[in-house]
Every structure is written in C-alpha cells, then in structure tokens.
Design an enzyme around this catalytic site. Structure first.
Site, mmCIF file in Angstrom:
data_model
loop_
_atom_site.group_PDB
_atom_site.id
_atom_site.type_symbol
_atom_site.label_atom_id
_atom_site.label_comp_id
_atom_site.label_asym_id
_atom_site.label_seq_id
_atom_site.Cartn_x
_atom_site.Cartn_y
_atom_site.Cartn_z
ATOM 1 N N HIS A 32 23.130 -47.213 -10.392
ATOM 2 C CA HIS A 32 21.698 -47.152 -10.100
ATOM 3 C C HIS A 32 21.160 -45.737 -10.307
ATOM 4 O O HIS A 32 20.209 -45.322 -9.659
ATOM 5 C CB HIS A 32 21.395 -47.663 -8.678
ATOM 6 C CG HIS A 32 21.622 -49.143 -8.561
ATOM 7 N ND1 HIS A 32 20.657 -50.074 -8.875
ATOM 8 C CD2 HIS A 32 22.728 -49.858 -8.230
ATOM 9 C CE1 HIS A 32 21.158 -51.290 -8.707
ATOM 10 N NE2 HIS A 32 22.408 -51.183 -8.327
ATOM 11 N N ASP A 34 20.864 -44.715 -13.740
ATOM 12 C CA ASP A 34 20.280 -44.642 -15.103
ATOM 13 C C ASP A 34 18.758 -44.726 -15.094
ATOM 14 O O ASP A 34 18.088 -43.917 -15.742
ATOM 15 C CB ASP A 34 20.940 -45.652 -16.074
ATOM 16 C CG ASP A 34 20.800 -47.111 -15.702
ATOM 17 O OD1 ASP A 34 20.285 -47.424 -14.609
ATOM 18 O OD2 ASP A 34 21.209 -47.965 -16.525
ATOM 19 N N GLY A 119 27.242 -63.010 -15.126
ATOM 20 C CA GLY A 119 26.923 -62.831 -13.703
ATOM 21 C C GLY A 119 27.991 -62.104 -12.917
ATOM 22 O O GLY A 119 28.002 -62.149 -11.692
ATOM 23 N N GLY A 121 28.638 -58.741 -13.335
ATOM 24 C CA GLY A 121 28.388 -57.303 -13.312
ATOM 25 C C GLY A 121 29.092 -56.570 -14.436
ATOM 26 O O GLY A 121 29.329 -55.366 -14.348
ATOM 27 N N SER A 125 25.016 -59.615 -20.814
ATOM 28 C CA SER A 125 23.737 -59.640 -21.538
ATOM 29 C C SER A 125 23.676 -58.519 -22.572
ATOM 30 O O SER A 125 23.253 -58.752 -23.706
ATOM 31 C CB SER A 125 22.557 -59.572 -20.575
ATOM 32 O OG SER A 125 22.703 -58.507 -19.676
ATOM 33 N N ASP A 169 24.058 -49.954 -19.957
ATOM 34 C CA ASP A 169 24.907 -51.012 -20.511
ATOM 35 C C ASP A 169 24.794 -51.079 -22.031
ATOM 36 O O ASP A 169 25.795 -51.178 -22.742
ATOM 37 C CB ASP A 169 24.516 -52.369 -19.906
ATOM 38 C CG ASP A 169 24.578 -52.355 -18.389
ATOM 39 O OD1 ASP A 169 25.174 -51.424 -17.833
ATOM 40 O OD2 ASP A 169 24.026 -53.277 -17.770
ATOM 41 N N TYR A 218 17.171 -56.008 -7.460
ATOM 42 C CA TYR A 218 17.276 -54.868 -8.377
ATOM 43 C C TYR A 218 15.895 -54.225 -8.559
ATOM 44 O O TYR A 218 15.738 -53.007 -8.499
ATOM 45 C CB TYR A 218 17.834 -55.371 -9.715
ATOM 46 C CG TYR A 218 18.142 -54.298 -10.725
ATOM 47 C CD1 TYR A 218 19.415 -53.754 -10.831
ATOM 48 C CD2 TYR A 218 17.158 -53.838 -11.591
ATOM 49 C CE1 TYR A 218 19.700 -52.779 -11.777
ATOM 50 C CE2 TYR A 218 17.435 -52.872 -12.536
ATOM 51 C CZ TYR A 218 18.707 -52.347 -12.627
ATOM 52 O OH TYR A 218 18.987 -51.387 -13.569
HETATM 53 C C1 GLA Z 1 22.758 -53.044 -14.199
HETATM 54 C C2 GLA Z 1 21.740 -52.466 -15.178
HETATM 55 C C3 GLA Z 1 22.063 -51.011 -15.495
HETATM 56 C C4 GLA Z 1 22.283 -50.197 -14.238
HETATM 57 C C5 GLA Z 1 23.235 -50.911 -13.285
HETATM 58 C C6 GLA Z 1 23.365 -50.210 -11.976
HETATM 59 O O1 GLA Z 1 24.006 -53.132 -14.810
HETATM 60 O O2 GLA Z 1 21.754 -53.212 -16.374
HETATM 61 O O3 GLA Z 1 21.026 -50.475 -16.286
HETATM 62 O O4 GLA Z 1 21.077 -49.893 -13.619
HETATM 63 O O5 GLA Z 1 22.836 -52.246 -13.039
HETATM 64 O O6 GLA Z 1 24.020 -49.011 -12.140
#
Ligand code: GLA
Length: 366
Positions: A32, A34, A119, A121, A125, A169, A218
């Site tokens: 969290h 980025d 889903g 983490g 996507s 990501d 989020y």
């Molecule tokens: C998801 C989002 C990323 C980042 C993470 C938390 O994976 O796609 O951009 O914010 O959550 O670090």
C-alpha cells in the site's frame, strides 16, 4: 507452445500465430505504498498467464479463457468495449486503452490459459493484462516498451475495470524475470532489478479467503491516505518522513495510523533492499514481521486467517520472517524460509492452518 494448438484450432478454426506469457507476482515488502508514490519490492512467481493469438483482418476480438468452464469465446468489436464485470474486462480494457492511444492494430482470436490463482493477492489481473498487451504488441509490432506497457495495463485496470490500484503489479509483471526483485520508486518509475541470492527461499501460502480490489476496502484506504496527505499539506504520503509522525498522529483516527504504516513501510523497503544486498536475511525476516504487524494494526488490511498463517509460520524454526502480501483482506502470505526449508515449513504451516481455521489453504510456492 504451452497452449494446446488443437484446442485453439477447435475453437477458432485456424492456427495460433504466436504465444506470449506474463508471470504472477508476490510482493516481498512495500505494501500500500505504490499509490502513495513510495517504494515497493515485488518479485515474480513461477505461475504464469499464457496467451495464444491469431490476428484477424477485421476489427473483431474473440477471447476464450480455459479457466472458465464450458463457455464459448467472448466476442466484441474494437472501439465498442463494454464492461461486463468479469475476466473479459481485462481484455477489453487493454484494447480500449490501445485504441485511445491511437495505436494501429486490428482484431484477434485469443486463447488464455493461466496458472495464477484468482483472488489470492498474486496479481492474476496484472498477469492477464500484461500478457494480452504483449500478444497485441507482438502481433501488430506496436512501439511499446515494457514500462509503457505496464502503464497502459494499469490504466486499463483503473479506468475500464474500475479498480483503483497502483502500478506495482503491472511493473513487476512486465519487467522482472525469475529470481529478480523489482525495486521501484512508484513516483518516478525509476527502478532497479535485484537478483535474489540463492539463500532467499520463499514460500507463498494462500489463505483461501478471496479478496476483490474493485470492492470498497482498498478504495477506502486510498481515500484515507489522500485525506491525510491533504491535511498534512503534502502531495502524497511519500513526502513525509518519520519526523512527521507526531504531527500525523494528531490527525483524527484512523488517519494517523494509516500514515504511520505508509511512512514506516517506505523505510522498510529501503532497509530490505540494503539487507538483500549485504546478504542479511535475518534482518530481511525481521522487516517482514514488522511489515505484517503494521498492516495488521495500523493499516488494518489483514484478516484473522492471514494473521494465523503468519503466527504459525513464526513458530517454525525454519522461518526467518513472514507477512501478508498484496492488497490484503484475505489473500496470501509470503514466508522467508531458511535455506533448504521452504518446502517443509510450507507443508507444516498449511497443515496446522487447515486444522485450526477450518479452511483449505494452498501452497503456491515452492
Ligand atoms: C494491490 C494493488 C497494488 C498495491 C497492492 C498493495 O496488489 O494492485 O497496486 O497497491 O495491492 O500493496
């Protein structure tokens, strides 16, 4: 080709002309941060999304996912993309942004097959969007470098899918290879690829609790960070240092704690890069635990199940550190195992977790 040509031919009555792929990712540290324009340190996992493509002379896209049972290819016209709130939005989002950017390309038949779990983490996507973009880039010789490609993938996810994610990501899926970690400054997109020393042995376990980034939590965290930055008079939380924390902690609950997570997490990323570079894995492990505690107590993105997984890992001799990875609200944990121990500790943590939680976890790495 990983994708079965016969299945492609059976569906589309023609041969695929190319196949590309993109990996899922696990974030080592920097969670969290980025979208707060700070630092992240993700790496890629062995699971990948593969796309086989045959170009078409018209403006039709037909897309088929081997992960969705028994359905016919989804068909649409370029320029007439419409969100449907399912996996096809990741494909449509990509062609929509390519169109908006005035790239010259035509239709395609696409066959998608992925081993990145959805889903959990681990960026299924981003892997899908980067793989689809790579397929179009190659088929139509689009002048797109890997950073530009990552930016387009993010835009597709933000604007078309409607998930307000940051750029971590897409950048790691587009830029990193096996055993490489991407040290990224999410503000400037300056980056460095670190080769992980062989002693960095990771395990990844999915809790079996699914998350959804287009859902509210989020978005709420992002909004809290924006409110806190405005209240503290900075463009983004990235612009604060530990010296600002007393001021931040005077903000109304829970903004101070949100800021404290982001500011200390940015520091931890820098410390983690230094620890990897000098081979200090005990320190890296300590940073993992500290990151988890901060996500649990200050940022409040962990859930009972991911806390339990981390605690079970901590009880293992063969573990140096563990933390929730990715956006949270379920998903996976990443474990830094002692050399030679990742397989064994992952199996033991999984067994204990399944017994105690009543859920079924999955060991995704190793
Ligand atoms: C998801 C989002 C990323 C980042 C993470 C938390 O994976 O796609 O951009 O914010 O959550 O670090």
């Amino acid at each position: 080709m990983t994708i079965d040509r016969d299945r492609f031919v059976a569906l589309f009555e023609r041969q695929p002309e190319l196949e590309v792929s993109a990996p899922g990712r696990v974030n080592l540290i920097g969670e969290h941060t980025d979208y707060n324009e700070g630092f992240v340190l993700p790496t890629v996992i062995p699971q990948r999304t593969h796309v086989a493509l045959a170009a078409r002379s018209d403006r039709v896209v037909r897309a088929f996912s081997a992960q969705v049972d028994g359905q016919a290819p989804f068909e649409y016209r370029l320029g007439a993309e419409q969100p449907r709130r399912d996996w096809t939005d990741y494909v449509q989002g990509v062609t929509q942004v390519l169109g908006e950017e005035r790239f010259i390309f035509g239709g395609a038949d696409l066959f998608i097959e992925s081993s990145v779990p959805v889903g959990s983490g681990l960026s299924s996507s981003a892997a899908l969007q980067v793989a689809v973009l790579r397929a179009f880039r190659q088929a139509y010789s689009l002048p797109l470098d890997d950073v530009a490609l990552a930016r387009l993938a993010k835009r597709a996810e933000n604007d078309f899918v409607g998930a307000p994610v940051g750029i971590m990501d897409q950048m790691v899926c587009s830029l990193a290879s096996d055993r490489q970690a991407l040290f990224l400054d999410a503000r400037t997109l300056e980056y460095r690829l670190l080769t992980l020393p062989p002693e960095v042995e990771l395990a990844v376990i999915n809790s079996g609790v699914a998350h959804q980034h287009s859902a509210g939590d989020y978005r709420t965290r992002r909004a809290e960070c924006e409110r806190a930055a405005a209240a503290l008079g900075v463009p983004a939380l990235r612009d604060l240092t530990p010296a600002d924390l007393p001021r931040a902690m005077a903000l109304p609950e829970p903004l101070g704690r949100r800021v404290r997570h982001v500011v200390t997490e940015d520091e931890r990323v820098l410390q983690a890069v230094a620890a990897i570079e000098r081979g200090d894995l005990a320190e890296l492990g300590r940073l993992f635990y500290a990151s988890h505690a901060s996500m649990r107590d200050d940022y409040e993105v962990s859930v009972r199940e991911t806390d339990l997984l981390v605690e079970l890992a901590r009880a293992e001799d063969g573990v140096q550190g563990a933390r929730l990875t990715g956006g949270g609200f379920g998903g996976s944990i990443v474990i830094l195992a002692k050399p030679g121990k990742s397989r064994e500790v992952a199996a033991r943590v999984k067994a204990a977790y399944d017994r105690q939680s009543g859920r079924v976890s999955t060991v995704l790495v190793p």
